[in-house]
Design a protein around this motif. Structure first.
Motif, PDB file in Angstrom:
ATOM      1  N   GLY A  43       0.797  -1.220   0.000  1.00 61.79           N
ATOM      2  CA  GLY A  43       0.000   0.000   0.000  1.00 61.79           C
ATOM      3  C   GLY A  43       0.829   1.270   0.000  1.00 61.79           C
ATOM      4  O   GLY A  43       0.420   2.276  -0.582  1.00 61.79           O
ATOM      5  N   ARG A  44       1.983   1.237   0.636  1.00 54.15           N
ATOM      6  CA  ARG A  44       2.827   2.437   0.654  1.00 54.15           C
ATOM      7  C   ARG A  44       3.319   2.788  -0.737  1.00 54.15           C
ATOM      8  O   ARG A  44       3.459   3.970  -1.080  1.00 54.15           O
ATOM      9  CB  ARG A  44       3.982   2.242   1.639  1.00 54.15           C
ATOM     10  N   HIS A  45       3.580   1.781  -1.565  1.00 55.90           N
ATOM     11  CA  HIS A  45       3.959   2.045  -2.964  1.00 55.90           C
ATOM     12  C   HIS A  45       2.757   2.572  -3.748  1.00 55.90           C
ATOM     13  O   HIS A  45       2.884   3.514  -4.546  1.00 55.90           O
ATOM     14  CB  HIS A  45       4.501   0.770  -3.607  1.00 55.90           C
ATOM     15  N   LEU A  46       1.592   1.969  -3.529  1.00 53.01           N
ATOM     16  CA  LEU A  46       0.389   2.411  -4.235  1.00 53.01           C
ATOM     17  C   LEU A  46       0.004   3.827  -3.833  1.00 53.01           C
ATOM     18  O   LEU A  46      -0.477   4.605  -4.663  1.00 53.01           O
ATOM     19  CB  LEU A  46      -0.767   1.450  -3.954  1.00 53.01           C
ATOM     20  N   ARG A  47       0.205   4.179  -2.574  1.00 52.09           N
ATOM     21  CA  ARG A  47      -0.130   5.519  -2.093  1.00 52.09           C
ATOM     22  C   ARG A  47       0.643   6.588  -2.871  1.00 52.09           C
ATOM     23  O   ARG A  47       0.086   7.633  -3.227  1.00 52.09           O
ATOM     24  CB  ARG A  47       0.177   5.626  -0.595  1.00 52.09           C
ATOM     25  N   GLN A  48       1.912   6.326  -3.125  1.00 48.73           N
ATOM     26  CA  GLN A  48       2.716   7.288  -3.866  1.00 48.73           C
ATOM     27  C   GLN A  48       2.140   7.534  -5.253  1.00 48.73           C
ATOM     28  O   GLN A  48       2.115   8.668  -5.746  1.00 48.73           O
ATOM     29  CB  GLN A  48       4.160   6.790  -3.976  1.00 48.73           C
ATOM     30  N   VAL A  49       1.654   6.472  -5.897  1.00 50.27           N
ATOM     31  CA  VAL A  49       1.074   6.599  -7.232  1.00 50.27           C
ATOM     32  C   VAL A  49      -0.267   7.326  -7.160  1.00 50.27           C
ATOM     33  O   VAL A  49      -0.561   8.226  -7.953  1.00 50.27           O
ATOM     34  CB  VAL A  49       0.885   5.213  -7.874  1.00 50.27           C
TER      35      VAL A  49
END
Length: 208
Positions: A43-49
């Motif tokens: 989720g932390r990677h998806l949040r950036q996107v």
């Protein structure tokens, strides 16, 4: 017990979620505090996107699917395991944010929204949701005073945020037993007191 906090950006939900978690821990209630998007490693990677304001930001339909991926991972690896272990879960945003932001704000059909939510949550809904309601103009003023970088949703414009707020209030009318509307124009202490009175009374046994 699963509690979520909802509201437009700048309403104070993150602050109030943290304060509720602190009060629960002082009362010796086992609780975890999590958030969406970004409550897992994936989720932390998806949040950036999802929050990126650059040209690489996703299209609207891709946005729905990315939120669904974030939520599916979150439910399966964080929320359900905690509930199964007997812990309370306090989550900063959950499915109602998708209904309000992508449904009312982006004006995606309710059918598409609910399909994505069912896939991601497998029917899991909070037991109690606090909707911190604040006029859009006041929320914008708070965000400016905060001085933090503006993400993609905060930069979407007043008309968008008026639709989102209206969406949240419509959801509160649709789910009156689950969603409690809290007047977020009051002081943080007064808002916390109102939230605590509701949450503490819902515990088994009640703390009030």
């Amino acid at each position: 017990m699963f509690i979520s906090f909802e509201g437009i950006d700048g309403c104070g939900k993150t602050t109030q979620a943290k304060r509720l978690v602190g009060a629960l821990r002082r009362a010796a209630v086992p609780v975890i505090h999590t958030y969406e998007p970004g409550g897992t490693r994936l989720g932390r990677h998806l949040r950036q996107v999802l929050l990126d304001t650059r040209e690489t930001a996703p299209t609207i339909r891709a946005e729905i699917l990315l939120f669904a991926a974030d939520r599916a991972e979150h439910v399966e690896t964080v929320i359900r395991p905690a509930l199964t272990a007997g812990q309370m879960v306090v989550c900063d945003r959950f499915a109602d944010s998708t209904r309000a932001y992508q449904g009312y704000g982006r004006q995606i059909s309710a059918e598409v929204i609910e399909q994505s939510l069912q896939l991601a949550t497998q029917g899991l809904e909070p037991d109690l949701t606090f909707l911190l309601d604040l006029p859009v103009e006041m929320a914008v003023q708070r965000l400016r005073q905060r001085g933090s970088p503006v993400h993609r949703f905060e930069a979407a414009g007043l008309e968008f945020h008026h639709r989102v707020r209206a969406g949240f209030l419509a959801l509160a009318e649709q789910y009156p037993t689950r969603i409690r509307v809290i007047d977020a124009t009051r002081s943080p202490n007064d808002v916390h007191t109102a939230i605590w009175q509701v949450a503490a009374a819902r515990l088994t046994p009640p703390l009030l």
